[in-house]
Design a protein around this motif. Structure first.
Motif, mmCIF file in Angstrom:
data_model
loop_
_atom_site.group_PDB
_atom_site.id
_atom_site.type_symbol
_atom_site.label_atom_id
_atom_site.label_comp_id
_atom_site.label_asym_id
_atom_site.label_seq_id
_atom_site.Cartn_x
_atom_site.Cartn_y
_atom_site.Cartn_z
ATOM 1 N N VAL A 74 -28.207 -19.787 -44.101
ATOM 2 C CA VAL A 74 -29.229 -19.179 -44.782
ATOM 3 C C VAL A 74 -30.021 -18.879 -44.539
ATOM 4 C CG1 VAL A 74 -29.768 -18.966 -47.423
ATOM 5 C CG2 VAL A 74 -27.944 -20.240 -47.203
ATOM 6 N N LEU A 75 -31.048 -20.080 -43.370
ATOM 7 C CA LEU A 75 -32.334 -19.853 -43.978
ATOM 8 C C LEU A 75 -32.871 -19.241 -42.376
ATOM 9 C CD1 LEU A 75 -33.216 -23.731 -44.602
ATOM 10 C CD2 LEU A 75 -34.293 -22.115 -45.658
ATOM 11 N N VAL A 76 -31.235 -19.754 -41.502
ATOM 12 C CA VAL A 76 -31.366 -18.887 -39.945
ATOM 13 C C VAL A 76 -31.355 -17.751 -40.157
ATOM 14 C CG1 VAL A 76 -30.284 -18.211 -38.311
ATOM 15 C CG2 VAL A 76 -30.731 -20.405 -38.990
ATOM 16 N N VAL A 77 -30.965 -17.189 -41.435
ATOM 17 C CA VAL A 77 -30.296 -15.472 -41.300
ATOM 18 C C VAL A 77 -32.126 -14.706 -41.966
ATOM 19 C CG1 VAL A 77 -28.803 -13.537 -42.563
ATOM 20 C CG2 VAL A 77 -27.488 -14.912 -41.680
ATOM 21 N N GLN A 78 -32.013 -15.560 -43.088
ATOM 22 C CA GLN A 78 -33.483 -14.971 -43.854
ATOM 23 C C GLN A 78 -34.169 -15.064 -42.600
ATOM 24 O OE1 GLN A 78 -33.904 -14.023 -46.757
ATOM 25 N NE2 GLN A 78 -32.173 -13.643 -47.406
ATOM 26 N N ALA A 79 -34.598 -15.992 -41.953
ATOM 27 C CA ALA A 79 -35.463 -16.036 -40.594
ATOM 28 C C ALA A 79 -35.298 -14.979 -39.749
ATOM 29 C CB ALA A 79 -36.016 -17.390 -39.909
ATOM 30 N N LEU A 80 -34.277 -14.408 -39.250
ATOM 31 C CA LEU A 80 -34.449 -13.462 -38.203
ATOM 32 C C LEU A 80 -34.149 -12.276 -38.837
ATOM 33 C CD1 LEU A 80 -31.611 -15.113 -36.442
ATOM 34 C CD2 LEU A 80 -33.560 -14.963 -35.480
ATOM 35 N N VAL A 81 -34.014 -12.032 -39.725
ATOM 36 C CA VAL A 81 -34.002 -10.595 -40.279
ATOM 37 C C VAL A 81 -35.962 -10.581 -40.706
ATOM 38 C CG1 VAL A 81 -33.703 -8.956 -41.818
ATOM 39 C CG2 VAL A 81 -31.880 -10.879 -41.201
ATOM 40 N N SER A 82 -36.255 -11.617 -41.909
ATOM 41 C CA SER A 82 -37.882 -11.611 -41.758
ATOM 42 C C SER A 82 -39.060 -11.447 -40.802
ATOM 43 C CB SER A 82 -38.332 -12.729 -42.188
ATOM 44 O OG SER A 82 -37.669 -12.868 -43.810
ATOM 45 N N ALA A 379 -31.818 -9.738 -51.585
ATOM 46 C CA ALA A 379 -31.346 -9.759 -52.869
ATOM 47 C C ALA A 379 -30.213 -11.769 -52.548
ATOM 48 C CB ALA A 379 -29.443 -9.064 -53.065
ATOM 49 N N THR A 380 -30.375 -11.449 -51.588
ATOM 50 C CA THR A 380 -30.254 -12.827 -51.306
ATOM 51 C C THR A 380 -31.240 -13.865 -50.958
ATOM 52 O OG1 THR A 380 -29.981 -12.500 -48.934
ATOM 53 C CG2 THR A 380 -27.476 -12.418 -50.526
ATOM 54 N N HIS A 381 -33.052 -13.390 -50.685
ATOM 55 C CA HIS A 381 -33.581 -14.353 -50.837
ATOM 56 C C HIS A 381 -33.530 -15.522 -51.548
ATOM 57 C CE1 HIS A 381 -37.884 -15.310 -49.811
ATOM 58 N NE2 HIS A 381 -38.265 -15.155 -51.042
ATOM 59 N N TYR A 382 -33.284 -15.543 -52.904
ATOM 60 C CA TYR A 382 -33.344 -16.618 -53.067
ATOM 61 C C TYR A 382 -32.212 -17.858 -53.541
ATOM 62 C CZ TYR A 382 -37.394 -14.559 -56.124
ATOM 63 O OH TYR A 382 -38.556 -13.720 -56.249
ATOM 64 N N LEU A 383 -31.141 -17.069 -52.523
ATOM 65 C CA LEU A 383 -30.200 -18.492 -52.186
ATOM 66 C C LEU A 383 -30.953 -19.105 -50.853
ATOM 67 C CD1 LEU A 383 -27.100 -16.384 -51.195
ATOM 68 C CD2 LEU A 383 -28.093 -17.947 -52.863
ATOM 69 N N VAL A 384 -32.500 -18.965 -51.350
ATOM 70 C CA VAL A 384 -33.139 -19.874 -50.241
ATOM 71 C C VAL A 384 -34.004 -21.098 -50.397
ATOM 72 C CG1 VAL A 384 -35.434 -20.080 -48.674
ATOM 73 C CG2 VAL A 384 -34.045 -18.221 -48.108
ATOM 74 N N GLY A 385 -34.190 -20.082 -51.874
ATOM 75 C CA GLY A 385 -34.191 -21.446 -52.393
ATOM 76 C C GLY A 385 -33.308 -22.702 -53.673
ATOM 77 N N ILE A 386 -32.537 -22.599 -53.498
ATOM 78 C CA ILE A 386 -31.190 -23.527 -53.284
ATOM 79 C C ILE A 386 -31.311 -24.348 -52.754
ATOM 80 C CG2 ILE A 386 -28.926 -23.618 -54.118
ATOM 81 C CD1 ILE A 386 -29.208 -20.688 -55.537
ATOM 82 N N THR A 387 -31.347 -23.968 -51.025
ATOM 83 C CA THR A 387 -31.165 -24.900 -50.005
ATOM 84 C C THR A 387 -31.829 -26.174 -50.589
ATOM 85 O OG1 THR A 387 -32.796 -23.867 -48.407
ATOM 86 C CG2 THR A 387 -30.195 -22.907 -48.430
ATOM 87 N N ALA A 445 -41.462 -24.466 -53.072
ATOM 88 C CA ALA A 445 -40.724 -23.761 -52.336
ATOM 89 C C ALA A 445 -39.508 -25.040 -52.117
ATOM 90 C CB ALA A 445 -40.806 -23.892 -50.715
ATOM 91 N N SER A 446 -39.938 -26.073 -51.986
ATOM 92 C CA SER A 446 -38.858 -27.676 -52.197
ATOM 93 C C SER A 446 -38.514 -27.956 -53.673
ATOM 94 C CB SER A 446 -39.422 -29.015 -51.415
ATOM 95 O OG SER A 446 -40.135 -28.777 -49.494
ATOM 96 N N VAL A 447 -39.420 -27.779 -54.353
ATOM 97 C CA VAL A 447 -38.956 -27.902 -55.925
ATOM 98 C C VAL A 447 -38.312 -27.277 -57.231
ATOM 99 C CG1 VAL A 447 -40.851 -29.880 -55.697
ATOM 100 C CG2 VAL A 447 -41.000 -28.154 -56.705
ATOM 101 N N SER A 448 -38.141 -25.785 -56.261
ATOM 102 C CA SER A 448 -37.810 -25.115 -57.359
ATOM 103 C C SER A 448 -36.107 -24.125 -57.347
ATOM 104 C CB SER A 448 -38.564 -23.467 -56.043
ATOM 105 O OG SER A 448 -40.168 -23.726 -57.184
ATOM 106 N N PHE A 449 -35.403 -25.300 -56.727
ATOM 107 C CA PHE A 449 -34.076 -24.943 -57.059
ATOM 108 C C PHE A 449 -33.115 -24.743 -58.172
ATOM 109 C CE2 PHE A 449 -35.077 -29.804 -55.636
ATOM 110 C CZ PHE A 449 -34.450 -30.535 -56.393
ATOM 111 N N PRO A 450 -34.484 -25.968 -59.370
ATOM 112 C CA PRO A 450 -33.402 -25.963 -60.104
ATOM 113 C C PRO A 450 -33.320 -24.743 -61.283
ATOM 114 C CG PRO A 450 -34.429 -28.207 -60.175
ATOM 115 C CD PRO A 450 -34.894 -27.377 -58.658
#
Length: 590
Positions: A74-82, A379-387, A445-450
């Motif tokens: 998830v992080l890799v895909v977001q990073a490459l597109v960004s 639309a998938t950006h906040y999946l990064v926050g769950i990782t 960014a690390s504590v927002s997953f809930p």
């Protein structure tokens, strides 16, 4: 025969003190050739790390390996597109047509005829040699009066003839009185249907300007906002012009973290989306063409993220959006954990709604390929926050059950080299583009997953989200009411770290799992300490203070007149009817 002012050649001010040089785009690093080198190297680091993870020879136990591979992909895909989007952002959206239009925005003859030479807020605005009407909407829903007043005064003082409106969804008599004192128009609805989008749609049924700007109650606009944005509408296909959200209250860990988390987005991602016609509205500091909004049936009221949804509909209809990386309004980032939680929950819910209800990759979505990719990333950006949740679980699996994500033949030094190839290079990229890497951003960014996990579950289950305003006035409760999951996980990680340290001491070696777990514990611990400090500030703020009475008030900025249907703004007195209190969509005063 006498020559009238209409027969004279245009002689509006050209780059004088009244019309200064156009401001410089603030993401100058995006135009640096060095950025290309950094992005290419960082992209290679991402691909190398991905290859390391996907190599079957390096695969460890299935459970921790699955957690790591899911999170990192998830992080890799977001990073490459960004990174690809950032590379596309070096082009200034202000073309010759923009500058030509900007030089002719204010006409000297018209200003002289109106007798408004010393009152820039009354200068007629011209677009393609025709005078235009502009409405400025300030959306209000329970914010403190001092914030509303500050924003309203700044909005009234913007250069260019316009009408300022306060759209009060909080149904506050105090806000109504404030509007009367300032001399701005005031609209109150009978209900809050559609939240902020419904509030704006209601105002559009009353106001009549061909263009309308929107500001949240806590975003104070610059006097040049109209000067820097209206000229883009010389292109008939432009639906809206968006400017950044900048913050002036970066005083605490939460506000700094929340503000810095968005810096890269506003300075580099949004400008890159101009190339794909995929820059979207963020709800404030924006100006719209009225006919474009009418073309899509008004602001979208089906989602709490009405800004992104409205942008999506406009792009589907073929309209063009412009993003300009110039700070033209300064507001407040969430200062409390409660405000931050509610803000992020609302934003994440809107993103997941797009993913689940209108997947941008679906053939039914009428977007270009580039727009599909950009909206899918949104639309998938906040999946990064769950990782982070997935990655937090990996070290305890090794400490308690001896389950490792990678093969035993892979040393922690080897893992660290590839890991730094992924994250370390992105930190260097942040230093190059932003000038620094903010630890507050890492913590938040690390504590927002809930928050993001809750948003995902709510949208998946179809649970309705209540509208919350960031920074609204009201009784404050303990920040720990909004961070119970973080406290529980911190406790678990703290105990796990003790177990890991004891085991490593017995084995006379430091394992990567223990070091990783201790790091996660410290990050969550910093957040816990910030919550304790916030709780203390809240208690101190709740103590009674002596009343301080103002000794003077600034005079209101007079508002220009418009057509006969635009109403005056007297102060409403008890028992009197005020024609400025307009309730219900489309209602007119008698």
């Amino acid at each position: 025969m006498a020559t009238t002012w209409k027969d004279k050649p245009y002689r509006g001010p050209r780059r004088t003190e009244a019309t200064p040089l156009a401001r410089r785009i603030e993401n100058s690093a995006a135009q640096s050739p060095t950025l290309l080198l950094f992005v290419v190297i960082a992209s290679l680091g991402v691909l190398t790390y991905t290859g390391f993870l996907l190599n079957p020879a390096n695969r460890g136990d299935w459970l921790p390996y699955s957690l790591v591979i899911t999170a990192e992909l998830v992080l890799v895909v977001q990073a490459l597109v960004s990174m690809w989007t950032i590379l596309c952002g070096g082009q200034d959206p202000r073309s010759f047509a923009f500058h030509h239009s900007q030089e002719r925005l204010f006409d000297a003859v018209a200003i002289e005829r109106a007798g408004a030479g010393s009152r820039p807020q009354e200068w007629p605005i011209f677009l393609t040699e025709k005078e235009i009407d502009v409405d400025v909407f300030i959306t209000v829903y329970g914010e403190p009066l001092e914030k509303i007043e500050r924003t309203a005064r700044a909005a009234m003082a913007m250069r260019g003839k316009h009408i300022t409106w306060i759209l009060d969804d909080g149904q506050s008599d105090a806000v109504q009185d404030l509007a009367g004192d300032l001399g701005v128009r005031y609209i109150r609805r009978l209900s809050n249907h559609g939240a902020k989008a419904g509030n704006i749609n209601n105002a559009l049924g009353i106001a009549s300007g061909a263009y309308f700007a929107i500001f949240d109650a806590d975003f104070v606009p610059d006097e040049d906002f109209l000067y820097e944005t209206v000229p883009f509408f010389v292109d008939d296909n432009v639906a809206f012009v968006q400017t950044p959200q900048a913050y002036g209250n970066m005083h605490h860990l939460v506000s700094r973290g929340a503000g810095f988390m968005q810096s890269v987005f506003y300075r580099f991602i949004q400008p890159g989306r101009n190339r794909f016609n995929a820059a979207f509205c963020v709800g404030t500091n924006v100006i719209f063409r009225r006919t474009a909004i009418e073309d899509v049936g008004g602001m979208c009221t089906d989602s709490k993220s009405e800004d992104v949804w409205t942008s999506l509909r406009l792009h589907e209809r073929g309209w063009r959006s412009i993003y300009i990386a110039i700070t033209l309004a300064v507001g407040d980032a969430p200062e409390t954990i409660e405000d931050y939680t509610k803000q992020q929950l609302r934003w994440a819910s809107g993103g997941f709604e797009i993913l689940m209800q209108r997947n941008p990759l679906s053939p039914r979505t009428k977007l270009s390929i580039d727009q599909r990719v950009q909206y899918f990333v949104t639309a998938t950006h906040y999946l990064v926050g769950i990782t982070p949740l997935l990655l937090i679980l990996v070290p305890p699996l090794e400490i308690y059950f001896d389950l490792r994500p990678v093969n035993l033949t892979v040393t922690w030094v080897t893992w660290l080299v590839f890991y730094l190839g992924f994250y370390g290079l992105q930190i260097l990229l942040a230093f190059h583009t932003m000038g620094s890497f903010r630890l507050e951003t890492l913590v938040m960014a690390s504590v927002s997953f809930p928050i993001y996990l809750r948003a995902f579950i709510n949208v998946f289950a179809g649970k309705e989200q209540k509208w919350h305003v960031t920074g609204s006035s009201g009784k404050r409760v303990s920040p720990f009411n909004f961070m119970i999951p973080q406290v529980l996980i911190f406790t678990f990680l703290f105990l796990t770290s003790l177990v890991g340290i004891v085991k490593d001491y017995g084995h006379e070696t430091l394992t990567l799992a223990t070091a990783w777990n201790v790091t996660n514990t410290i990050v969550l611990g910093v957040f816990i300490v910030a919550a304790m400090r916030e709780s203390r500030r809240t208690r101190l703020a709740g103590r009674p203070r002596p009343m301080v009475y103002p000794t003077f008030a600034r005079p209101p900025v007079p508002q220009p007149a418009r057509a006969a249907h635009a109403y005056p703004t007297p102060v409403a007195r008890e028992g009197e009817f005020s024609p400025t209190v307009l309730e219900g969509a489309g209602r007119t005063a008698s």
